[in-house]
Structures are given as C-alpha cells and as structure tokens.
Design an enzyme around this catalytic site. Structure first.
Site, PDB file in Angstrom:
ATOM      1  N   ASN A  83       0.801  -1.309   0.137  1.00 15.76           N
ATOM      2  CA  ASN A  83      -0.020  -0.053   0.003  1.00 15.76           C
ATOM      3  C   ASN A  83       0.866   1.423  -0.035  1.00 15.76           C
ATOM      4  O   ASN A  83       2.099   1.242   0.053  1.00 15.76           O
ATOM      5  CB  ASN A  83      -0.971  -0.030   1.041  1.00 15.76           C
ATOM      6  CG  ASN A  83      -2.406   0.568   0.886  1.00 15.76           C
ATOM      7  OD1 ASN A  83      -2.427   1.727   0.122  1.00 15.76           O
ATOM      8  ND2 ASN A  83      -3.523  -0.057   1.399  1.00 15.76           N
ATOM      9  N   HIS A 108      23.231   0.553  10.306  1.00 20.09           N
ATOM     10  CA  HIS A 108      24.661   0.828  10.701  1.00 20.09           C
ATOM     11  C   HIS A 108      25.257   0.435  12.098  1.00 20.09           C
ATOM     12  O   HIS A 108      24.217   0.389  13.034  1.00 20.09           O
ATOM     13  CB  HIS A 108      24.919   2.301  10.690  1.00 20.09           C
ATOM     14  CG  HIS A 108      24.527   2.903   9.340  1.00 20.09           C
ATOM     15  ND1 HIS A 108      25.630   3.065   8.256  1.00 20.09           N
ATOM     16  CD2 HIS A 108      23.412   3.486   8.826  1.00 20.09           C
ATOM     17  CE1 HIS A 108      25.163   3.642   7.270  1.00 20.09           C
ATOM     18  NE2 HIS A 108      23.627   4.184   7.522  1.00 20.09           N
TER      19      HIS A 108
END
Length: 205
Positions: free
Chosen positions: A76, A106
């Site tokens: 969606n 990270h």
C-alpha cells in the site's frame, strides 16, 4: 480504469523481472546502483501503490542484496522496502500504508564516532505467504514474519513472529494466536500448539 488503483504495468524503471498483470503506480521509485539484473523481481499480479520506495543501494555490495515479491501481494501507499540485506516477501501478503521493512542498518559501537562512516549491517527479512504487515509498522533486519502472521499497525518488530500469531506494540510482543477454522487444518501446528505459542509469547515479554 479503477480510481486509486495503479494501472496494469508492462515494465517499470529499476525492476528486473515483472510478472503478468502487475500494477505499479508511476510514483513508485527504485534506488539502486551497480550492474546486476536479478535483484528486483515481482511475481504475477503484484500491486505497488503510490509513493512506495524500493531501496537496493549498491547491488554488488553483497550477494544478499535483493527484493523478491510473491504473487498477488499488495504493497500500500508510502511503504518503504529495503532489500539492502535481502527481502523475501511471499504470495498473498498485505503490506499496509507507510509500513517500513528495513533489512540494513549501521554499526553503532565500533569504528568512527560519525555513524555514517561505520559499516553497514545487513540481515535478510522474510515475510511468508499470507501475512499482514499493518499500517505504519516497522520490521527490522533479520526478522521472519511467519505464514499468516499479523503485525499490528504501528508495531516495531525486532524478533521473529511465528506463523499464525499476532504481534503488537513498540517494541512488539506476541499477544495471541489467530482464531478460526483455517488454523485447524492439517498443515497448521498439531494439537497442543497453544502451549507452544504460550511459551514463545513468554520469551517476547
């Protein structure tokens, strides 16, 4: 023409393999660089609604990089799908508006004080057939969402959600098993499975 539903699409920039009868809004964007022709693959009748973002980054950085979406899955509006660590979405999956599936991040406890200079962490996300990821939910790297499982709107998922379970909250926890005749079929867990789910739920708390 169906108002609000993407038109049938024979091709889309950045998509390597596109099955029959796919619908991709013209505003859907793909971020990728490097040369590989097998990293973004959509099966038949996949629908990607407006402003969905598909992120692959450097497609030669790691062999795990890629997004595969199974038949009849609907993504969606405004969803963000990261295949930087690998993203496998099964058939008949529903992904709600503004949901985020993040297969990369990270490292924060090593190297440079500047986060952006540290290594990228990668781990594949798998969403099995028939699952539902609710509006605004976030699924983090390395998570598997089991067959027919439900992630509630706004949930933050850091751990696997077993097949047929409902997870909600931030961070998400297992709140119950789905009910109904579908879960009494032979391919679902055998008698006594509710005790197993209860044990799993206690681990999440």
């Amino acid at each position: 023409m169906m108002l609000g539903v993407p038109d049938l699409t024979p091709a889309h920039p950045g998509v390597d393999v596109l099955g029959a009868d796919c619908r991709i809004d013209s505003s859907v964007s793909v971020m990728r660089f490097g040369q590989r022709a097998d990293v973004l693959c959509l099966a038949d009748s996949v629908s990607l609604y407006a402003h969905t973002r598909l992120v692959l980054g450097d497609v030669v950085a790691d062999p795990c990089v890629g997004i595969r979406i199974g038949a009849r899955t609907i993504v969606n509006v405004g969803a963000y799908l990261s295949g930087e660590g690998g993203l496998e979405i099964g058939a008949d999956v529903l992904i709600g508006p503004h949901a985020k599936l993040l297969s990369a991040g990270h490292a924060i406890d090593e190297g440079d004080v500047i986060i952006a200079r540290n290594r990228i962490t990668r781990a594949k996300i798998t969403v099995e057939d028939g699952a539902w990821i609710g509006a605004g939910a976030i699924v983090l790297e390395g998570v598997t969402i089991g067959r027919g499982a439900v992630v509630a709107a706004g949930a933050l998922v850091r751990q696997d959600v077993p097949a047929g379970m409902v997870a909600a909250g931030m961070p998400a926890r297992l709140i119950r098993a789905r009910r109904g005749e579908a879960w009494q079929q032979p391919e679902t867990p055998p008698s006594g499975w509710r005790r197993v789910w209860s044990a799993l739920a206690s681990v999440w708390r």
